[in-house]
Scaffold this active site. Structure first.
Site, short mmCIF file in Angstrom:
data_model
loop_
_atom_site.label_atom_id
_atom_site.label_comp_id
_atom_site.label_asym_id
_atom_site.label_seq_id
_atom_site.Cartn_x
_atom_site.Cartn_y
_atom_site.Cartn_z
N ASP A 295 1.00 -16.65 6.44
CA ASP A 295 1.23 -18.36 6.01
C ASP A 295 0.25 -18.49 6.73
OD1 ASP A 295 3.16 -19.83 4.65
OD2 ASP A 295 2.67 -21.30 6.50
N ASN A 303 -4.73 -29.98 2.64
CA ASN A 303 -4.87 -30.35 1.15
C ASN A 303 -4.39 -31.94 1.27
OD1 ASN A 303 -5.41 -28.09 -0.78
ND2 ASN A 303 -2.86 -27.55 -0.17
N ASP A 312 -8.47 -25.16 -1.67
CA ASP A 312 -8.68 -24.42 -2.55
C ASP A 312 -9.80 -22.92 -1.31
OD1 ASP A 312 -7.18 -24.06 -3.73
OD2 ASP A 312 -8.70 -25.46 -5.61
N GLU A 338 -0.18 -20.99 -0.12
CA GLU A 338 -0.29 -20.40 0.80
C GLU A 338 -0.18 -19.01 1.73
OE1 GLU A 338 2.42 -23.34 3.43
OE2 GLU A 338 1.73 -23.06 1.04
#
Length: 459
Positions: A295, A303, A312, A338
């Site tokens: 993770d 973000n 991304d 993620e």
């Protein structure tokens, strides 16, 4: 000499008409012989005369048909005919050409069948290229064959991905082979098959088209002395190119079905299918199987601060580092958001923890550059949870994932950027026995700075 039958009306045919008359005259003379012998001789002579008369009449009526039949034989339509040598030679040459053409068609159909089998059997581009080159070499006997893949925003660039020269075949899906398209580029520009014959041999190219999409081009160079009819070679190359394109189309469709477009990792659906196989194998054979949940730390803040395009880019770069680090027999998947997951077959817990540590170090490497070119890049870390399959403790895939997820949760709440497993010390004992792993201060500080500053503004 040819046999010629005279017409009954001609002077040569008069004996045919006189034969029955002579037989009847002889019968009349024999009738004067007294006794039993005379009567038998008379009957026999009369029968012979009658038969001669009937044959003469039948021949007279059918003389024209007989003449046509013998004329047919004389023209070379029968076994008794005389045929000029040049005609015999011409017929032999035509027969040889027909046999050669049929043999060529059989070889072409066999090659097409082999290409169809390749399309059905393989999803690996490397194996498809190697097997396709083997088929093409056997059929065309070329000096060189090159397969190009079409690339570029306008789909106007050709990149060599496979080259066969002599008995050697080189395959490089990344396009690193030393080959320059010539006829193939013209075929792409003109959208047609190119065949050119010169002093150095024949050069030809055909487009690889599947479902209306141009996927690349096939370029062939034949040695001097192996000239082929351009129209025949064009038809042959187009048929072969069509089936090669179909063979190349399957890996693309397969990748779309099982690969995540952003990360290039396998999808969650493929992960579930693969784990069902591996867990069944582990339960039956006792083979070790480990699972590593990954993770990305503070991904939501990336973000929020830098935008989803930057997020991304971070996710794609982390996936690239994972692919570069895992072993050849490991498999990496995008589990969701993620979260990534690495499946390690034939790997016990200690080896899986060592693999997770290598992944942690490689992900924590150089900062990830942003698409907008902002500097410095974003430093990235990740937390890891590792579990090894136990058929009794993990009767289902959900239970197996929950075990790894429990350790991932501990890594997150233990300071991030660390690996946790069943061998890790408990949180209560960690403070007394050994401090829990923590991120390096410099990396953590850089990470916080990158998250709190955007476009020069302190957030």
């Amino acid at each position: 000499m040819p046999v010629r039958f005279p017409s009954p009306a001609s002077p040569q045919g008069l004996p045919l008409l006189a034969a029955p008359a002579a037989a009847l005259g002889l019968a009349a003379w024999a009738s004067w012989v007294p006794g039993e012998a005379g009567r038998a001789l008379t009957a026999a002579t009369a029968a012979l005369g009658g038969a001669s008369a009937v044959l003469a009449l039948a021949f007279a009526l059918d003389a024209a048909r007989v003449r046509r039949a013998f004329a047919h034989l004389r023209r070379g339509k029968g076994a008794l005919a005389w045929v000029p040598p040049e005609r015999v030679e011409r017929r032999a040459r035509q027969h040889h050409e027909a046999v050669a053409q049929l043999r060529r068609q059989v070889e072409q159909l066999s090659a097409i069948r082999d290409l169809a089998l390749i399309a059905n059997d393989d999803t690996s581009l490397e194996r498809i290229f190697e097997r396709a080159m083997h088929v093409l070499r056997g059929l065309l006997d070329p000096r060189e064959i090159v397969i190009y893949r079409v690339e570029g925003p306008e789909q106007d660039r050709l990149v060599p991905v496979a080259v066969a020269s002599g008995e050697r075949t080189r395959v490089a899906p990344d396009g690193s082979l030393p080959a320059t398209p010539r006829e193939a580029l013209r075929a792409l520009e003109d959208r047609r098959t190119i065949v050119e014959q010169g002093a150095g041999g024949t050069r030809a190219a055909a487009l690889l088209v599947a479902d209306g999409e141009v996927m690349g081009a096939l370029e062939v160079r034949l040695a001097a002395g192996s000239e082929r009819d351009p129209r025949e070679l064009t038809r042959e190359l187009e048929a072969l190119a069509k089936h090669i394109a179909l063979a190349l189309r399957k890996p693309a469709l397969y990748d779309r079905a099982v690969l995540d477009a952003l990360t290039g990792l396998h999808t969650k659906r493929h992960f579930v299918e693969r784990m069902a196989q591996l867990m069944a194998q582990g339960a039956r054979l006792g083979a070790p199987l480990s699972l590593i949940l990954v993770d990305i730390d503070r991904f939501k803040q990336v973000n929020d601060v830098h935008g989803h395009v930057a997020g991304d880019a971070v996710l794609a770069e982390v996936a690239r580092r994972v692919r570069a680090t895992v072993r050849a027999y490991d498999e990496a998947f995008r589990y969701g958001g993620e979260e990534l997951v690495v499946v390690a077959p034939e790997t016990d817990l200690d080896a899986a923890v060592a693999l997770a540590e290598r992944l942690r170090r490689d992900i924590r490497g150089a900062p990830v550059g942003l698409p907008q070119g902002e500097t410095p890049g974003i430093p990235v870390t990740a937390s890891f949870g590792v579990a090894t399959y136990d058929p009794d403790a993990h009767p289902t895939l959900e239970a197996f994932i929950a075990a790894a997820d429990q350790h991932l949760y501990a890594a997150k709440h233990g300071g991030r950027d660390q690996v946790r497993s069943a061998r890790s010390p408990a949180p209560e004992a960690a403070g007394a026995a050994a401090p829990a792993p923590t991120p390096a201060p410099t990396a953590e500080a850089a990470f916080a700075a990158a998250l709190l500053v955007a476009d020069g503004e302190v957030m």
